[in-house]
Motif scaffolding. Sequence first.
Motif, PDB file in Angstrom:
ATOM      1  N   ARG A   8      19.978  12.530 -50.191  1.00  0.00           N
ATOM      2  CA  ARG A   8      19.301  12.364 -51.481  1.00  0.00           C
ATOM      3  C   ARG A   8      18.650  10.998 -51.663  1.00  0.00           C
ATOM      4  N   LEU A   9      19.241   9.959 -51.084  1.00  0.00           N
ATOM      5  CA  LEU A   9      18.775   8.597 -51.337  1.00  0.00           C
ATOM      6  C   LEU A   9      18.234   7.909 -50.094  1.00  0.00           C
ATOM      7  N   ASN A  10      18.234   8.600 -48.954  1.00  0.00           N
ATOM      8  CA  ASN A  10      17.801   8.011 -47.678  1.00  0.00           C
ATOM      9  C   ASN A  10      18.575   6.736 -47.345  1.00  0.00           C
ATOM     10  N   LEU A  11      19.860   6.760 -47.681  1.00  0.00           N
ATOM     11  CA  LEU A  11      20.738   5.623 -47.405  1.00  0.00           C
ATOM     12  C   LEU A  11      21.676   5.984 -46.259  1.00  0.00           C
ATOM     13  N   ALA A 173      29.167   2.232 -55.504  1.00  0.00           N
ATOM     14  CA  ALA A 173      28.305   1.763 -56.593  1.00  0.00           C
ATOM     15  C   ALA A 173      26.973   2.511 -56.583  1.00  0.00           C
ATOM     16  N   ARG A 174      26.404   2.730 -55.390  1.00  0.00           N
ATOM     17  CA  ARG A 174      25.134   3.443 -55.289  1.00  0.00           C
ATOM     18  C   ARG A 174      25.274   4.885 -55.770  1.00  0.00           C
ATOM     19  N   LEU A 175      26.353   5.541 -55.345  1.00  0.00           N
ATOM     20  CA  LEU A 175      26.523   6.944 -55.709  1.00  0.00           C
ATOM     21  C   LEU A 175      26.933   7.115 -57.167  1.00  0.00           C
ATOM     22  N   GLU A 176      27.672   6.149 -57.705  1.00  0.00           N
ATOM     23  CA  GLU A 176      28.013   6.233 -59.132  1.00  0.00           C
ATOM     24  C   GLU A 176      26.752   6.090 -59.977  1.00  0.00           C
ATOM     25  N   ALA A 177      25.866   5.197 -59.581  1.00  0.00           N
ATOM     26  CA  ALA A 177      24.592   5.049 -60.288  1.00  0.00           C
ATOM     27  C   ALA A 177      23.766   6.325 -60.167  1.00  0.00           C
ATOM     28  N   TYR A 178      23.813   6.960 -58.987  1.00  0.00           N
ATOM     29  CA  TYR A 178      23.087   8.209 -58.779  1.00  0.00           C
ATOM     30  C   TYR A 178      23.679   9.322 -59.651  1.00  0.00           C
TER      31      TYR A 178
END
Length: 722
Positions: A8-11, A173-178
Amino acid sequence: MKTIALNRLNLMTMPRGNGWSPKQKLVFTAELAKMGYRLSSPAMLDEAGAGFLLDYKHLITVLKQKKGGNVAYVPLFKGFPNNVPDDAIYFFKRVFGYLGNALDLFQSGEKLENGMVIPQSLFNLDDFGADPVTQMQTKALYEKALAANAWKKGDSHTEWIELKIIFDDELEARLEAYLQSLLYSKSSIKQDLHTDLITLIEYFGIDSIDPRQVVFKETKAFLLKYLWEQEQYAAIGKMVNNAVDVLRMFAALTDTDVSLADKVKFPKLSRKQRKQVLAMLEKSAGLVEAFKKYKGLWLEIGRYLHPGEYARQFPLTAKAFDALRNGKLETFASKTEALLLSDQVGELLQHLGEKPGVFGRKVHEVLRRFPKHTLEVVQAFEQVITQMELKNLLVLRDYFNTINDAEKRVVVNKKGKIKVLDNNAFMELDAKQTGAVIEAIDNGIAEKVITKESWENKKVWIDPELMNYTVPLQQRKASDGIITVGRGSRIGADFTKVMRLFVYWKEAGMRTDLDLSVAQYDAAWNYLGHVSYTNLKEAGIVHSGDIQSAPNGAAEFIDITLKHLSAKVKYLAPQVYRYAGNTFADMECHAGWMCREDANGDVKTFDIKTVVNKFDLDGTGAYAVPFVVDIDREAIVMTDLFVGGKDLHNNVEGAKTNVAMLCSEVSKFTHTKPDMYTLACLNAEYRGAEMVGDPEMADVTFGVKNCTYNADDVEKVLSELI
């Protein structure tokens, strides 16, 4: 969790460590490059640990699937795009093949698994990936073609997707923001994201979410589902604002349509659960309206709830169910229609003021019916306009700016199907009326945006290219794919290359035949011709052949060499038809296009690194029209349409006029629907930012990619800008 971040985020998530060896880095980046991926910051591999290799195989599989490279593609004509036979000759040979087998005329030839005998004099089976007579797949021909394709070289062109490396300690943190961007979206999100949504909720827990910011009703349903399954009834009671919230929760619990466009299944309820639901309904506003709007659903759920048994405890609910069964409900809508037919303008405006959203949908009709009361109507509308959702105000703004000039009106329903209606049913408003209502809407937009976080003392850069992108307000039935933008958005394309369309499907339980086609139109959307299974070649366009079954997974391709098209051709409309068998949603099925430099028979038919866009086909409808090629403007217009019609035996010849009408209207969306450039400007202006002409000078940037807000950052746009 890492799969969600990558998909989903290309991370790409890695552990911290002492860095990779030069050999490891070379092998890894080469493996990515073979699929059309590259790292935005490859130097970060010097800080990564070898523990990443534990997830390596799985992540490679995810990356392949993202671009459609996880399945095998075998066309009917193995030499495609070369050596595609003449239609008439090939059809004659097929007929002769049928007759020869039916009359037992062939004394020699290869006998296929399906019993067909194919003489060498009729067809050379080395040229085919399926039975050339019946066009059905056979395992032997499929595997032989697959092996031959494996030895072909790859294309020299690459369509890159950039991946960003983050370390494991940054992932949460990235996935919680997502997660929050999904839940706080002010409009619908793609149904394909629902699985990710539930996974993230279960991981982070309900305490990570601010229920007050979950404002979109269908998203709320998924949160209510989670709470119900956790038996957190008190929390549910605080979140349920009306009776429809309850219906949507049940739809989510039974995996049926939370938009309530389809029939909802209801779970079996314990006595305790029935009382909990009745308590929610008892305190719900607009109970009678909700019952009337979804009468059939409420009649069915009433049989589960037994409201009569609890009439003393929940009298309002019991009375409403009794009225529903006996047809005694008076609704807001029926009163609205009665007042519209009367001369009681004051009472009508007071009535509509109770429901600002309905007022917004009816304001054109009210102005048309009562032109002498324009000032009174606009003043009443102004009093409630700030209670409307910003997304609805943006839509109304463009509606009133264009409605007098439009010949057609376009409606996309909750199932993602589109209708084009004549606009003559709506008489023109005069300039005074439209000017007054637009001014009121603009003031309402300003008041809504100004309440967002201030950007005072910040500098904002906005890419003018965003004028070509619509605001992605209708994502519920949007196809899940690499490119996700608003319907009607215009994507730049390299028209010097060959565009190779593809569709893949694998039937589930019954013989299934999909057909890839493309129709040609002139500047006025007059039909000029097509390429499909009925017409394999036109100037600049060639088809890979029709496969009529897919037990092994079938594929069809169309190559388009734009510079070789007739000068009259201005638009191309690719289409995928359901001719027989499974629906799109009932099987594995996707489509897309590649950008090819070396479109020859000795190059791999499907080369993952050349894929520009791959998207799932899972909508309802007789056929799909995923995009339009606008030749003069060298752009791909994302239409993402699933069109209704007869259930089976659909083809391009029968739909050419309908497709022209639909596509011509969607192609105008950047002029008739809210666009990303305007949305960015409104946020910059009303949040107090300074506009600058250089992105390097800006604190906040809006653009197509590598910006604070990108055109395809759908969830972020819907949660933070709307």
